[in-house]
Design a protein around this motif. Structure first.
Motif, PDB file in Angstrom:
ATOM      1  N   PRO A 193       0.885  -1.154   0.006  1.00 38.98           N
ATOM      2  CA  PRO A 193       0.096  -0.025  -0.046  1.00 38.98           C
ATOM      3  C   PRO A 193       0.812   1.326   0.015  1.00 38.98           C
ATOM      4  CG  PRO A 193      -0.793  -1.556   1.756  1.00 38.98           C
ATOM      5  CD  PRO A 193       0.534  -2.126   1.235  1.00 38.98           C
ATOM      6  N   GLY A 194       0.648   2.163  -0.824  1.00 40.93           N
ATOM      7  CA  GLY A 194       1.458   3.645  -0.559  1.00 40.93           C
ATOM      8  C   GLY A 194       2.152   3.530  -1.930  1.00 40.93           C
ATOM      9  N   GLU A 195       2.374   2.360  -2.551  1.00 39.85           N
ATOM     10  CA  GLU A 195       3.397   2.208  -3.676  1.00 39.85           C
ATOM     11  C   GLU A 195       2.798   1.976  -5.110  1.00 39.85           C
ATOM     12  OE1 GLU A 195       6.499  -0.781  -2.804  1.00 39.85           O
ATOM     13  OE2 GLU A 195       7.350   0.710  -1.071  1.00 39.85           O
ATOM     14  N   VAL A 196       1.424   1.894  -5.066  1.00 42.62           N
ATOM     15  CA  VAL A 196       0.478   1.906  -6.253  1.00 42.62           C
ATOM     16  C   VAL A 196       0.205   3.001  -6.778  1.00 42.62           C
ATOM     17  CG1 VAL A 196      -1.360   0.482  -7.540  1.00 42.62           C
ATOM     18  CG2 VAL A 196      -0.086  -0.273  -5.415  1.00 42.62           C
ATOM     19  N   SER A 197       0.721   3.601  -7.787  1.00 37.59           N
ATOM     20  CA  SER A 197       0.216   5.088  -8.534  1.00 37.59           C
ATOM     21  C   SER A 197      -1.314   4.946  -8.719  1.00 37.59           C
ATOM     22  CB  SER A 197       1.089   5.249  -9.599  1.00 37.59           C
ATOM     23  OG  SER A 197       0.590   4.528 -10.877  1.00 37.59           O
TER      24      SER A 197
END
Lengths: 470, 218
Positions: free
Chosen positions: A312-316
């Protein structure tokens, strides 16, 4: 010298169908083909009855039943509410004079499979249906889009729709796919890149060498999922592949003889002119593409089969919370390898991937192999003609021999309105189009893949990279 | 459809992106041949637990949102299928207005609503309003801070007017303006019978059909 303004394929079809411009600048767009199914039409027919209106052009309106149909014994619908809905369509078609390919017809099937099969879907036409996957028919260079029930009633009554002009978006697929990388992977990749709302307000036109090489079945897979990127429609310019499909096989509504020749001459004009402007363009190089597998609860949550479940947080384009919610629902942990994910069910079917070519690719994987113990594999052909063709080719025997179930035609576990459903927490490799929460059954966990990838997952019991597996 | 000029009601927040039509109205409730009876099934799988009891963790089950008629959601609300049952469910659960943000990520714009859902809403008199992301964030913040916050949606003026009552820290009013397609606005203000309007063009359609059939070689 007269300068002719270069036009896109979309512009040409649009202009050919504008009946009149309305005071608010929307237009009345003429509809050449209206396909009808049991779920989104009963309230529309009821509306006609209440207002004393008729179906304006019964000869442009065709119906079938697909969403509710059981796939073990389709004549025997045990759910009384589903049965009532199917019977309502029979009654409405009889009362309003609409041709129906019903449960007893040898042409029955998923509405987006039978339209092209019957020769109803033709280049340059407008096609609508109360179903979002109507975008499928765009593979023929037809402007095809899904509508709601109010619009179904509007088309039944007037053969027109009120429309505002969408923008155009060219998607150029360049290069040559590696073996095992299919049309399904192209469209999943695109959705991953632009997002599930990336094409909202646009009509997509797919171009490039990688599209030119695709069969009609594969082009339908690409256009089918245009709606998963939010697009109004997806288009592919008609070419020899298209003309061959239309002029061969048993297609009762396709033009024949001299009419066919004249039609082809017209269809050849349905190409985007050099210099025509799109509102947006993107190019995707397919040569280094891997087979795609979705990991989340939206088709844009997708990655390479060689990849891992993201953090989570690394998917644009997605917030950490949205990704966390998706992973929690899917029962996944960041960093897990996609090829380590074990499947309980494999579903090969739906308007995305249930045509003869899809079944052939799946059969090639199943041939001489066995479905892993504990895995349930369902093969659901898109239509009666697809089922008969597969049986003529002996594909059914390959499926059954491998331990997979060979079913009757319908939408089946794509949306699980019939008895084919996942149980809570069951993990499914599915060739369908949506991995939404509960889509294949409450609590079910869907991973969208190509038919080859689904078949290989059935054999191994987990996802494999089909490029190196064979 | 009924004309829409102004609506006043309590605001509820369901701040999730990409809420699809399968969540809004699950397939189990699509088998009806009627246009009514969908409201009680809105967000069924989120609203109820596996044993059928209400899920207290679901946002819209919170007592403070009871009786709300204006819904704030995340972007791309109503994506997925074309089922108009989704719009009927939202309306029949008591909502008159749905607000969603238009988000900008780099150069991309993520719209508040999916295309078909928005179209279906317009045909049924459910007002879908796309606000700027900052506006929606501020609205959500104000709803969190002021339990039972109400708003008036004034369509002719294109304004959302929040009404703070006595007892709250902030008193008075706060306005947000919104944009709307002029044709869609007119549709709502008139309560347009779209089929009736199109049928007035009957002669034009018949004329079109003559030349079109020849051209399309049918």
């Amino acid at each position: 010298m007269i300068q002719i303004m270069p036009k896109t394929l979309f512009d040409k079809i649009w202009e050919n169908h504008v009946v009149t411009v309305l005071p608010d600048n929307s237009v009345l767009l003429y509809i050449d083909r209206h396909l009808v199914h049991e779920v989104t039409s009963p309230q529309a027919f009821e509306g006609l009855r209440l207002s004393g209106r008729k179906v304006r052009r019964t000869e442009l309106t065709y119906a079938t039943m697909d969403h509710n149909v059981p796939t073990v014994d389709k004549q025997n619908i045990t759910d009384p509410i589903a049965k009532a809905q199917v019977e309502a369509l029979e009654k409405n078609c009889a009362q309003f004079g609409v041709t129906l390919y019903g449960l007893d017809s040898d042409k029955q099937g998923i509405v987006h499979v039978i339209g092209p099969e019957l020769g109803l879907t033709l280049p340059g036409t407008t096609v609508v249906c109360g179903d979002s996957h109507t975008s499928t028919h765009g593979a023929f260079g037809a402007l095809a889009f899904g509508i709601g029930t109010s619009e179904v009633e509007h088309v039944l009554a007037t053969q027109c729709l009120v429309q505002t002009k969408p923008k155009t978006f060219r998607v150029n697929f360049e290069g040559k796919c590696a073996n095992g990388v299919t049309a399904k992977d192209l469209i999943l990749k695109l959705i991953g890149v632009i997002g599930t709302a990336g094409a909202t307000g646009y009509v997509l036109e797919y171009t490039g060498a990688a599209i030119g090489r695709l069969s009609m079945e594969a082009r339908m897979t690409v256009c089918n999922m245009s709606i998963e990127a939010g697009a109004r429609a997806g288009l592919i310019a008609p070419d020899e592949t298209t003309f061959n499909y239309i002029s061969t096989g048993n297609r009762p509504y396709a033009p024949k003889g001299k009419k066919l020749e004249e039609s082809i001459a017209f269809w050849k004009t349905l190409r985007t002119n050099n210099g025509a402007k799109y509102d947006r363009e993107i190019t995707i190089d397919v040569s280094k593409m891997a087979p795609q597998v979705t990991w989340g609860t939206s088709p844009g949550m997708v990655t390479d089969v060689s990849g891992v479940v993201p953090k989570p947080g690394e998917v644009s384009g997605l917030t950490a919370t949205d990704v966390e919610k998706a992973l929690q629902y899917m029962g996944l942990t960041p960093g897990q390898k996609i090829t380590d994910l074990k499947v309980d069910v494999v579903f090969i079917g739906s308007c995305t991937n249930s045509r003869i070519e899809d079944l052939r690719s799946a059969a090639a994987v199943f041939k001489g192999r066995k479905v892993k113990q504990g895995v349930t594999a369902l093969i659901v052909p898109g239509s009666e003609p697809v089922a008969r063709q597969a049986e003529r080719e002996g594909l059914d025997k390959i499926f059954k021999g491998a331990g997979a179930q060979w079913r009757q035609a319908g939408c089946s576990m794509c949306l699980a309105m019939n008895p084919d459903k996942l149980k809570p927490k069951e993990r499914c490799a599915s060739t369908s189009n949506r991995n939404f929460e509960g889509r294949q059954g409450k609590g079910g966990r869907t991973h969208l893949v190509s038919p080859e990838m689904a078949a290989a997952a059935a054999i191994e019991g987990h996802f494999v990279d089909i490029r190196t597996w064979r | 459809m009924k004309a829409f000029t102004e609506h006043t009601g309590k605001i509820a927040v369901l701040n999730r992106a990409n809420i699809d039509t399968d969540q809004i109205i699950a397939k189990d409730f699509l088998k009806s041949i009627k246009k009514t009876g969908f409201g009680e099934h809105l967000f069924h799988d989120w609203r109820t637990k596996d044993d059928g009891r209400l899920n207290p963790d679901f946002e819209l089950n919170q007592p403070r949102f009871k009786g709300a008629s204006i819904l704030i959601a995340g972007n791309n609300f109503g994506c997925g299928s074309s089922r108009e049952h989704a719009v009927w469910a939202v309306l029949q659960a008591g909502f008159h207005v749905v607000i969603a943000p238009k988000k900008k990520i780099n150069n991309d714009v993520i719209p508040g609503f999916a295309d078909i859902f928005r179209n279906n809403s317009t045909k049924n008199g459910l007002l879908t309003l796309e606000l700027k992301e900052e506006q929606v964030n501020e609205l959500i913040h104000l709803v969190e801070a002021h339990e039972g916050l109400k708003a008036t949606v004034d369509l002719p003026a294109q304004k959302i007017i929040l009404q703070f009552t006595n007892g709250y820290q902030a008193e008075g009013e706060r306005e947000f303006s919104f944009e709307i397609d002029p044709g869609v606005k007119q549709h709502f203000l008139e309560g347009l019978d779209e089929i009736g309007r199109t049928l007035k063009y009957d002669k034009k359609i018949a004329q079109f059909e003559k030349t079109h059939s020849a051209q399309m070689n049918k």
